[in-house]
Design a protein around this motif. Structure first.
Motif, short mmCIF file in Angstrom:
data_model
loop_
_atom_site.label_atom_id
_atom_site.label_comp_id
_atom_site.label_asym_id
_atom_site.label_seq_id
_atom_site.Cartn_x
_atom_site.Cartn_y
_atom_site.Cartn_z
N GLU A 8 0.78 -1.26 0.25
CA GLU A 8 0.09 -0.03 -0.05
C GLU A 8 0.89 1.29 -0.05
O GLU A 8 1.88 1.37 0.67
N LEU A 9 0.47 1.99 -0.89
CA LEU A 9 1.10 3.42 -0.81
C LEU A 9 0.14 4.69 -0.36
O LEU A 9 -0.99 4.66 -1.27
N VAL A 10 0.30 5.06 0.87
CA VAL A 10 -0.82 5.83 1.28
C VAL A 10 -0.14 7.44 1.32
O VAL A 10 0.99 7.49 1.99
N ARG A 14 -4.41 10.50 -0.22
CA ARG A 14 -5.50 9.53 -0.68
C ARG A 14 -4.46 8.25 -0.45
O ARG A 14 -3.53 8.25 -0.37
N LEU A 15 -5.20 6.93 -0.74
CA LEU A 15 -4.80 5.95 -0.89
C LEU A 15 -4.25 5.75 -2.57
O LEU A 15 -5.16 5.65 -3.24
N LEU A 16 -2.88 5.62 -2.56
CA LEU A 16 -2.60 5.75 -4.28
C LEU A 16 -2.73 4.44 -4.74
O LEU A 16 -2.86 4.28 -5.98
N THR A 78 4.07 -1.11 3.56
CA THR A 78 3.20 -0.09 3.53
C THR A 78 4.06 1.12 3.59
O THR A 78 4.95 1.17 4.31
N ILE A 79 4.03 2.01 2.81
CA ILE A 79 4.61 3.35 2.61
C ILE A 79 3.66 4.43 3.11
O ILE A 79 2.58 4.67 2.38
N LEU A 80 4.08 5.16 4.08
CA LEU A 80 3.14 6.26 4.37
C LEU A 80 4.01 7.62 4.15
O LEU A 80 4.87 7.84 4.51
N ALA A 81 3.72 8.09 2.77
CA ALA A 81 4.12 9.11 2.53
C ALA A 81 3.64 10.55 2.94
O ALA A 81 2.44 10.63 3.10
N GLU A 82 4.87 11.59 3.10
CA GLU A 82 4.16 12.96 3.46
C GLU A 82 3.30 13.53 2.04
O GLU A 82 2.56 14.18 2.57
#
Length: 135
Positions: A8-10, A14-16, A78-82
């Motif tokens: 998951e890329l978040v 939004r959830l990308l 999971t990546i939680l991106a700024e």
């Protein structure tokens, strides 16, 4: 054939992407790292850069991230991106505006530590700008 895992890329907006993938390349602050199924548990910060994803179906996707962190487990990542956007949505103006904002933040930095972090961020954005959008 490579095993697949959940990815998951978040971003705050939004959830990308939420999909089964076979491989993800992350721009970690200590260097790029490739994540595959059954990866050792790891948590790392990420720097501005490109996340490259290979889906279980063999499709390849690229996303530009502007910092954040990655949580990696044997069963998924999971990546939680700024902040993050699809590579196709990035243009020179977007990156130039982010660099200009960071330079404005630098003028108002309250400590040497803040100044150093902002200068590092500007360097990373400038490198990213030249890497994905050559002159």
């Amino acid at each position: 054939m490579a095993e697949n895992f959940n990815f998951e890329l978040v971003s705050p907006e939004r959830l990308l992407l939420s999909e089964e993938v076979s491989e993800v390349v992350i721009p970690g602050t200590e260097g790029e790292m490739t994540v595959m199924a059954k990866h050792a548990p790891t948590m790392t910060t990420i720097m501005p850069g490109v996340v490259r994803v290979k889906t279980a179906g063999g499709e390849r996707h690229q996303y530009v991230v502007f910092g954040g962190f990655a949580d990696i487990l044997p069963s998924g990542c999971t990546i939680l991106a700024e902040s993050a956007v699809a590579m196709s949505d990035v243009n020179r103006d977007t990156l130039v505006k982010r660099i200009e904002q960071a330079r404005a933040d630098l003028e108002h930095a309250e400590s040497d530590e803040d100044r150093t972090q902002i200068e590092r961020f500007i360097d990373q954005l400038t490198h990213l700008n030249h890497t994905i959008l050559p002159a």
